[in-house]
Design an enzyme around this catalytic site. Sequence first.
Site, short mmCIF file in Angstrom:
data_model
loop_
_atom_site.label_atom_id
_atom_site.label_comp_id
_atom_site.label_asym_id
_atom_site.label_seq_id
_atom_site.Cartn_x
_atom_site.Cartn_y
_atom_site.Cartn_z
N GLY A 88 0.88 -1.17 0.00
CA GLY A 88 0.00 0.00 0.00
C GLY A 88 0.91 1.22 0.00
O GLY A 88 2.14 1.06 0.01
N ARG A 91 4.67 5.41 1.98
CA ARG A 91 5.38 6.68 2.21
C ARG A 91 4.87 7.79 1.31
O ARG A 91 5.50 8.82 1.18
CB ARG A 91 6.87 6.48 1.97
CG ARG A 91 7.20 5.92 0.59
CD ARG A 91 8.64 6.07 0.35
NE ARG A 91 9.11 5.19 -0.71
CZ ARG A 91 10.35 5.19 -1.13
NH1 ARG A 91 11.22 5.99 -0.58
NH2 ARG A 91 10.72 4.38 -2.08
N ASP A 255 2.99 -4.23 -8.24
CA ASP A 255 2.57 -3.01 -7.56
C ASP A 255 3.21 -1.78 -8.20
O ASP A 255 2.87 -0.65 -7.83
CB ASP A 255 2.89 -3.06 -6.07
CG ASP A 255 4.35 -3.32 -5.80
OD1 ASP A 255 4.87 -4.34 -6.29
OD2 ASP A 255 5.00 -2.50 -5.13
N ASP A 265 6.83 4.49 -11.01
CA ASP A 265 7.68 4.06 -9.91
C ASP A 265 9.14 3.90 -10.34
O ASP A 265 9.64 2.81 -10.58
CB ASP A 265 7.15 2.76 -9.29
CG ASP A 265 7.34 2.79 -7.78
OD1 ASP A 265 8.44 3.20 -7.34
OD2 ASP A 265 6.40 2.44 -7.05
P1 AMP Z 1 8.82 0.23 -3.98
O1 AMP Z 1 9.94 -0.75 -3.92
O2 AMP Z 1 9.24 1.67 -3.89
O3 AMP Z 1 7.92 0.00 -5.13
O4 AMP Z 1 7.95 0.01 -2.64
C1 AMP Z 1 7.36 -1.21 -2.31
C2 AMP Z 1 6.47 -1.05 -1.09
O5 AMP Z 1 7.23 -0.60 0.01
C3 AMP Z 1 5.34 -0.03 -1.26
O6 AMP Z 1 4.23 -0.48 -0.52
C4 AMP Z 1 5.93 1.23 -0.66
O7 AMP Z 1 4.96 2.12 -0.19
C5 AMP Z 1 6.74 0.64 0.49
N1 AMP Z 1 7.88 1.46 0.87
C6 AMP Z 1 9.02 1.68 0.16
N2 AMP Z 1 9.86 2.48 0.84
C7 AMP Z 1 9.25 2.79 2.01
C8 AMP Z 1 9.61 3.59 3.13
N3 AMP Z 1 10.77 4.22 3.21
N4 AMP Z 1 8.71 3.68 4.14
C9 AMP Z 1 7.53 3.04 4.10
N5 AMP Z 1 7.16 2.28 3.07
C10 AMP Z 1 8.00 2.14 2.04
MG MG Z 2 6.34 0.88 -5.72
#
Ligand code: AMP
Ligand code: MG
Length: 488
Positions: A88, A91, A255, A265
């Site tokens: 979800g 951040r 996602d 992303d």
């Molecule tokens: P991503 O690898 O950026 O596509 O992120 C994958 C998941 O991890 C998503 O649900 C993001 O919202 C969550 N996420 C990534 N970085 C953070 C962070 N620093 N704090 C909280 N959630 C994160």
């Molecule tokens: Mg992502």
Amino acid sequence: MSLWQQLPISHRYAELPQSFYTRVMPTPVDNPHWVTWNAPLAASFGLSETPDDLWLQIFSDGEVPDYFQPLAMKYAGHQFGVYNPALGDGRGLLFGAIADQQGRWFDVHLKGAGLTPYSRMGDGRAVLRSTIREYLCSEAMAALGNQTTRALGMMVSDTPVYRERVEQGALLIRLAETHIRFGHFEHFFYTGQHDDLRLLADKVIAWHFPELEPSSESPREPVYLAMFREVVKRTAEMIAFWQAYGFAHGVMNTDNMSILGQTFDYGPFAFLDDYDPHFICNHSDYQGRYAFDMQPGIGLWNLTALAKALTPLVDKAELEVVLQTYSVQLNLEYSRLLRSKLGLQQRRDEDSQLCDEMFRLMADNRVDYTLFFRRLSSLDHQPLETVTTLFENQDAAKQWLQQYLARCEQESDTVEQRCQSMRQVNPKYILRNYLAQQVIDAAEQGDFQPLEQLLTVLRAPYDEQPMYESYAEQPPAWGKCLEISCSS
Ligand code: AMP
Ligand code: MG
């Protein structure tokens, strides 16, 4: 009064049931301040050329004016092939949607806004370096002509963010026609919330594919299938573009796949420097699942995951028929792009052999992907040697060039016409990793001028920009082996 207050604002996502999101207020940061603002994009919404204090206030005191309704979207997704139900917005927060001056709606998403119920082990923040990379690349992609999310502005703060080291935190205003991902559908499918799944599909169709809406009381099922057909087509076209322009996304988890087939992303992405079909841009991708030449196949894998999530709405066999159109459409679009990159208007059987040989030689000789096509586009005023010097085996390159030029003679246009149209599809300037790194190094020292300068160059990727010739050069040795990971 802020100009934002006067914009048409929609809360169409917030009007969905609670199962779609959680309302969350941003967590303030210390001393937020603007470091860049996308004035041309802002102008398309009627926003001013300079950034608004409104966002500084919001992130100073955490109070949000009531014309915004921040929320964290709930979604799930397959990460590196493994289903993760717990995803979800961890951040980022969706503040609402604004309309541009042509009446098109764009989600306003603040990335780095603080903790949400979906933050898991994360801190809800984004670091400056990755925010700069997303900012630069989404703007570069848009200028190249790819459908993508956009970046409206970036703030930094004095709140430290802990990764492998202490880093400066940043906030990105991301605009996108949607933030709905394949993973939104997977969430409702795997949790058995099939009424919500149907509602989500209905909203995607109403908001983004209104032309698919049935005019009479016809059954909905063909509409969901038509929606899927559209997602397949757009995803195929997006990935064909990536392959033709040498873009490696790096984290093609479901996602991170937009339901509109837009590049979404930006993490450990890279544009190829030397042509290496097996290039892995993500240092955390140990198996090479998302290597450059794996992307078309992963696109199909992801669409298959989406198709599975749609089975409560559409007959499985019909979804499978549509899935089979993916590779056909991707190949068609890819060869269309490749032919235009080579300046070939007519389709000839022998062209595929010419292309295979070209890619084999480029890989064997580790030829710079972007420079090769650009120099091929400049043969109306530059000698053949500008191309052959890119190859170690110059004789082989000459032989190929002779075949290529003989093939070009079969076309009806002149050399000048051919090269001129090739220069409109073969960029001179791309976002090389080392260029991004130089900008990041300066920004981490508080100097954002190099960021602005690089943005100016990347906004006109197909133009000759004699003042900025150095931005088109091959990377220095250090710039070819930068390690970019998921840490962001
Ligand atoms: P991503 O690898 O950026 O596509 O992120 C994958 C998941 O991890 C998503 O649900 C993001 O919202 C969550 N996420 C990534 N970085 C953070 C962070 N620093 N704090 C909280 N959630 C994160
Ligand atoms: Mg992502």
